[in-house]
Design a protein around this motif. Sequence first.
Motif, PDB file in Angstrom:
ATOM      1  N   GLY A  30       0.820  -1.217   0.000  1.00  0.00           N
ATOM      2  CA  GLY A  30       0.000   0.000   0.000  1.00  0.00           C
ATOM      3  C   GLY A  30       0.844   1.253   0.000  1.00  0.00           C
ATOM      4  N   VAL A 348      -5.382  -0.455  -1.094  1.00  0.00           N
ATOM      5  CA  VAL A 348      -4.976   0.455  -0.013  1.00  0.00           C
ATOM      6  C   VAL A 348      -4.095   1.570  -0.587  1.00  0.00           C
ATOM      7  N   GLY A 349      -3.178   1.173  -1.470  1.00  0.00           N
ATOM      8  CA  GLY A 349      -2.272   2.149  -2.097  1.00  0.00           C
ATOM      9  C   GLY A 349      -3.010   3.162  -2.946  1.00  0.00           C
TER      10      GLY A 349
END
Lengths: 418, 226
Positions: A30, A348-349
């Motif tokens: 992420g 998430v990233g």
Amino acid sequence: MKGLMVLLDVAAAHLLMRVRQTVVAVAGVGVGVGFFLAVSGMMIGSQNDFIKTLIDSAPHIVASDEQRSAARQPALDAFPQAAVTVRGVRPQDEVRGLKDWPALLADARAIPGAVAAPTLVGAVAVRFAGRTEAVSLNGIDPRIEGKLAKIEESLIGGRLIDLEARPDGIIVTRPMADRLGAHVGDTLVVSSSAGTLQRMRIVALVDPDARAGFYAGDIAGYGLLRTAQVLFARPNVVNQIHVRLPNPQTAERDAARLEARWGYKWVSWEERSRDILNLLVVRDVIMYAVISAILVVASFGIYTAVSNSVADKRRDIAILRAMGFTERDVQVIFLAEGLAVGLIGVLVGFGLGTLLLEALSHAPLTMGGKPLVLPLDRGLRQYAVAGGASLVAALIAAWLPARKAASVDPVEILRGAA
Amino acid sequence: MTPLIEANRVSRTLADPEPFTLVCDASLSVAPGEMVAIVGPSGCGKSSLLYLLGLLDRPTSGSISIDGRVTEDLGEAERTHIRLERIGYVFQFHFLLPELTALANVALPMRRLARLTGDQIAERAAALLEKVGLGDGAGKRPERMSGGERQRVAIARALANDPAILLSDEPTGNLDSANTRMVIAEFQRLAHEEGRGVVCVTHDATVAAAADRRIHMLDGRIVAGD
């Protein structure tokens, strides 16, 4: 694939039983993806902004009364198959200026959506209050020139069209006016190499800080085309044709076609900025190398997580194999673990990257006392590159331990356990 | 009647690090409805023979037939499929997947075979757990079960795909006497009532005594049988 869901369920169970390690691996991916998006967003945004400025600062194509090479001798054209040597040739002195320029202009304007204008460019000396400066004077048609480059938005103290109202009007840059100590409304004495002297009144200044995407340098000046023709004693002569295209990306192709037809040098914005564009390519390579390294480091987390999983689950692998799961099944389980970590990490990233870009867009930055808004690229392409590269890295990182898992000999494990 | 398992002069030798014979010239057959115990001292090759019979390992020489089908020339995929469909394993250590519930563990082989629908698999897994006396423990994870319960789940899992052959390696090694009696009774029922071939490697005299036949091994060889 038959029975795939059971493999995915086993993979998910492995990940959920090792929450801390899974979270660390997901966080690694992420953070990698988030910073990839932020850094590439800034770099590509600034690059796009720079290229846009390059494109807007001047016409997309400039035709000038120059040729790339001397004209071929007629004898060479008359005997194309023969071995012809022409000795002692001296190129004929050409009369400067574009011959038959109305036809060239019409051809450039024939490109759908293109705007083209004739221009006469020459060097003049301007004098004011005992100071003298050299100016490259562009004799232009103000109605058309305004459509060619964002000159209008860079003007202070007047407008481009004011040149029409005052045929003796001149526009110089603010730094030039500062050096001369002149202001809008002051009258400059302008002399050309033809020996003509003319008094010209400043009707506007070009502001280099306007950030309108237009600035042709401190020494550029602008006046009416017919005034320039009188000043240079070259009535009805133009030595440049400026072209703006609806799509700047076709400039190189259109310039080559026009040059092939008319012989004069037609220079596209890409050719004019070749060195800078090459530098940008080098910059891109460095940028992608550095930010790809972030993703590779993030994939180490996946490798560690899957490797540990394989090491911990050797007995489970053995019993799965004994139950009738194939080597490929085992490999799929651990590949799926790596891919799942990569996929969740990418999502998430994406969130983190979007937040970072948003924060950067509101960063309170100033340049020269003026607020600076960072040009950021938030294109889907960057998301696709970051996501794709991370998933590929995740697969590679998981593939090595997965292959090891598949090669586990169940008999060896079961015998050891007995 | 075709034997479920037929081993003919089977040997297994390890070449590395030094040549070592695990199983030497072993021949045996297991008929449907028969419970066979393989007994002998530790290290005599009982488990190695079991792995050969269950197609987990390949013999160095000799041949093994399952349901009359010679297995030497089969590829790994076919041998794996036979294990999935025709053979169930029960080990001394239950080897349940700790992340999964008892029901999910039992369902694993059926889900891999993918012949039944999800509902049918859940129904059959529950019925198998019921049969081994764990109807209430379907949702339990192995960590919350006793040793006997885990072994019963392992038996239910071994029966998931309704195999003709059940191979077990020291199935009562970690069980108390009550659970041992339960396992023996279950194995006998599987052999005598359901017609499966049950092969049981054991040190446990009670298990051996409960078998229809006993095969004695020493130093990799079958030395006696009754």
